[in-house]
Design an enzyme around this catalytic site. Structure first.
Site, PDB file in Angstrom:
ATOM      1  N   HIS A  36      -7.810 -19.885  13.351  1.00  0.00           N
ATOM      2  CA  HIS A  36      -7.653 -18.916  12.258  1.00  0.00           C
ATOM      3  C   HIS A  36      -8.958 -18.770  11.473  1.00  0.00           C
ATOM      4  O   HIS A  36      -9.508 -17.673  11.339  1.00  0.00           O
ATOM      5  CB  HIS A  36      -6.522 -19.369  11.326  1.00  0.00           C
ATOM      6  CG  HIS A  36      -6.283 -18.453  10.162  1.00  0.00           C
ATOM      7  ND1 HIS A  36      -5.280 -17.522  10.147  1.00  0.00           N
ATOM      8  CD2 HIS A  36      -6.936 -18.315   8.977  1.00  0.00           C
ATOM      9  CE1 HIS A  36      -5.317 -16.846   9.008  1.00  0.00           C
ATOM     10  NE2 HIS A  36      -6.321 -17.318   8.274  1.00  0.00           N
ATOM     11  N   GLU A  37      -9.468 -19.898  10.989  1.00  0.00           N
ATOM     12  CA  GLU A  37     -10.700 -19.838  10.196  1.00  0.00           C
ATOM     13  C   GLU A  37     -11.879 -19.404  11.072  1.00  0.00           C
ATOM     14  O   GLU A  37     -12.784 -18.717  10.606  1.00  0.00           O
ATOM     15  CB  GLU A  37     -10.985 -21.186   9.520  1.00  0.00           C
ATOM     16  CG  GLU A  37      -9.864 -21.686   8.579  1.00  0.00           C
ATOM     17  CD  GLU A  37      -9.440 -20.685   7.504  1.00  0.00           C
ATOM     18  OE1 GLU A  37     -10.265 -19.834   7.112  1.00  0.00           O
ATOM     19  OE2 GLU A  37      -8.261 -20.742   7.075  1.00  0.00           O
ATOM     20  N   HIS A  39     -12.025 -15.706  11.004  1.00  0.00           N
ATOM     21  CA  HIS A  39     -12.695 -15.248   9.771  1.00  0.00           C
ATOM     22  C   HIS A  39     -14.213 -15.407   9.905  1.00  0.00           C
ATOM     23  O   HIS A  39     -14.987 -14.531   9.523  1.00  0.00           O
ATOM     24  CB  HIS A  39     -12.245 -16.101   8.579  1.00  0.00           C
ATOM     25  CG  HIS A  39     -10.919 -15.721   7.988  1.00  0.00           C
ATOM     26  ND1 HIS A  39     -10.621 -14.448   7.576  1.00  0.00           N
ATOM     27  CD2 HIS A  39      -9.826 -16.473   7.695  1.00  0.00           C
ATOM     28  CE1 HIS A  39      -9.379 -14.424   7.064  1.00  0.00           C
ATOM     29  NE2 HIS A  39      -8.879 -15.637   7.131  1.00  0.00           N
TER      30      HIS A  39
END
Ligand code: CO
Length: 564
Positions: A323-324, A327
């Site tokens: 997820h990160e 980003h």
């Protein structure tokens, strides 16, 4: 944490699974030696001008200097936050608080300064604006928008807000410790009132909540969100019910059950995944934090993520890292030309979240992905994963269960958690409901949407950090991220017929490069809506998300999609 836009800069920032943003440092000389474009406005220690520099050129150069410094201040702030979450000694909070307050005040002063206002005014004049390059035009627009917004909030309001938010956060922590909403309620009432006031100060066309939404998702309105959420609710609630009633349940025997997954090995696997995704460790790093986040100090040159681990459940670190990582690829993928221009970041919170969700859900929770990566994972945990098939693993990482806690929610239930918060926020701002009734309202909506009633306020209305600092208008961007992710991935699959087989053989770089080119490169030069239209041919359309859910979970739980 979140984007420090002009009007949100003074707000404390939620730190859960989001992107922490602010801006960029690094000396210009360093930048020039690292292959950034030369001869542009970036790097001119001894400028050479051919002919006479025009007034517009001169003013634009000055504006770029100011904007670069604003980015530097933002970067220093972000660095302070990153350190606070990863390495700062526990007794240093007071010192860090003072430092961050000074930086934030300095930034606000600079952003609202007369000299900056004058530069913007000159460059916004039609005849001058037309002479600017597309990047310079975007710089003027973006800093102009932030300047105007920041000017609308008087400094006594900002101070009052900041004080109330700090108190609110402390009250929220105490209320959580005591599992007692009433401890937090008085602060929350004040924060709601301040948010109503902020909406008035910022101005809006139709709905006061629009002004707050705009802080996180430029241009987003209640009028756009309501029908989107209505459409989702109509389909997700019955889908969830069908899944809960299904006799098919994944075999989770490798989660818990006395199984232990060493943190060192989990960390290495996370690093390996990031490398495969194309995360550049020369311009970034990964650390451990309680709440995973992404931050950057001078994107695209320094972008960092944090992740976290559960010793008995691998899904935690894998999900957080990917997820990160999504980003981070966004911030690392912004064009170097946008370094220190105020434009080197994700265009909106919703678009940012789409990049993390796309990697987390569409990619790393797909079967092709685990065809390749389960054998790799088994090399690190041969005993714990002995006998686990790709089918079993795939079922377990897509296990759907209605639960109290948003951050633990699966893809199917996640948006229901967001809708509940959106509806409550909207009605609070409208003045249609009161803070004191929130626990009751919360639990009723949980029962209605998810079929479960929280066993306590701690697992109910007190669970999220966002309201403790008065962040209203933030939650919807999580749902927008899920929707944009499905829509964008749908286009990626069409444009790259090989995508699935690439993922199945562990080749993730083609997807990363496609996202770089289509979404990341432009930074904040285009709005989320413009990007969606350019890339997918249409503005936000929730159909893609519902198609995706039904296809995946219909197959997993053997369900047939009812016609609406
Ligand atoms: Co996120």
């Amino acid at each position: 944490m979140t984007t420090m836009t002009a009007s949100t800069a003074f707000k404390a920032i939620p730190l859960q699974n989001t992107v922490a943003k602010t801006n960029r440092p690094i000396s210009l000389n360093f930048a020039s030696s690292k292959g950034l474009p030369k001869g542009d406005h970036f790097v001119r220690s001894s400028p050479i001008y051919f002919g006479k520099e025009s007034l517009v050129e001169k003013k634009m150069k000055q504006l770029r200097e100011q904007v670069g410094k604003l980015d530097d201040l933002g970067a220093a702030e972000a660095l302070g936050h990153w350190d606070m979450e990863t390495r700062m000694p526990s007794g240093s909070g007071e010192a860090r608080g003072a430092l961050l307050t000074t930086l934030s005040e300095t930034k606000h002063k600079k952003l609202t300064s007369k000299s900056l206002g004058n530069l913007i005014e000159v460059l916004q004049k039609k005849e001058n604006f037309q002479q600017l390059s597309p990047i310079d035009q975007a710089i003027v627009k973006e800093v102009g928008r932030n300047h105007t917004k920041a000017k609308k909030l008087p400094s006594n309001f900002v101070t009052e807000y900041s004080k109330t938010a700090t108190e609110g956060h402390e009250a929220w922590v105490k209320a959580r410790e005591a599992n007692d909403f009433e401890i937090f309620a008085p602060s929350l009432e004040k924060l709601v009132a301040l948010n109503r006031q902020e909406a008035k100060l910022l101005g809006y066309q139709e709905h006061p909540y629009d002004a707050l939404l705009d802080n996180f998702e430029e241009g987003m309105t209640v009028a756009q969100l309501d029908p989107i959420f209505d459409a989702l609710r109509k389909e997700i609630v019955p889908l969830l019910k069908a899944i809960v009633d299904s006799p098919i349940k994944p075999n989770t025997n490798f989660i818990g059950n006395g199984k232990k997954y060493g943190q060192k090995s989990q960390f290495r696997f996370s690093e390996y995944l990031l490398k495969k995704m194309g995360f550049d460790f020369k311009r970034g790093r990964m650390d451990v934090a309680i709440h995973p986040f992404t931050t950057s100090f001078g994107a695209p040159l320094d972008v960092r993520i944090t992740t976290r681990f559960k010793p008995d459940d691998l899904r935690e670190s894998i999900g957080s890292t990917v997820h990160e990582g999504g980003h981070a690829l966004y911030e690392q993928g912004v064009s170097p030309k946008l370094f220190r221009t105020g434009l080197a970041e994700g265009t909106s919170m919703g678009m940012h979240e789409s990049q993390s969700r796309l990697w987390e859900n569409q990619v790393a929770q797909s079967k092709p992905f685990w065809e390749h990566f389960l054998p790799q994972l088994k090399k690190r945990f041969p005993k714990q994963l002995d006998g686990v098939s790709v089918e079993q693993f795939y079922g377990v990482i897509n296990d759907v269960k209605p639960s109290f806690i948003r951050t633990d929610a699966d893809e199917v239930t996640y948006n229901l958690h967001i809708m509940l918060r959106y509806e409550i926020e909207k009605e609070l701002i409208e003045g249609r409901i009161e803070v004191k009734d929130l626990p009751k309202i919360w639990n009723k909506k949980m029962e209605e949407y998810l079929g479960v009633t929280p066993d306590s306020d701690l697992n109910g209305v007190l669970q999220d950090v966002h309201w403790s600092s008065g962040s209203f208008g933030y939650f919807p961007t999580y749902a927008l991220g899920n929707l944009y992710a499905a829509q964008i991935f749908n286009t990626a699959k069409k444009e790259m017929p090989e995508l699935e087989s690439q993922i199945e053989t562990g080749k993730l770089l083609p997807l990363k490069q496609w996202l770089n080119k289509n979404i990341h490169d432009v930074g904040k030069m285009e709005t989320a809506e413009t990007i969606a239209k350019r890339v997918t041919g249409e503005t936000l359309n929730p159909t893609y998300f519902m198609d995706y859910l039904w296809q995946k979970y219909g197959e997993l739980y053997n369900l047939k999609r009812p016609s609406l």
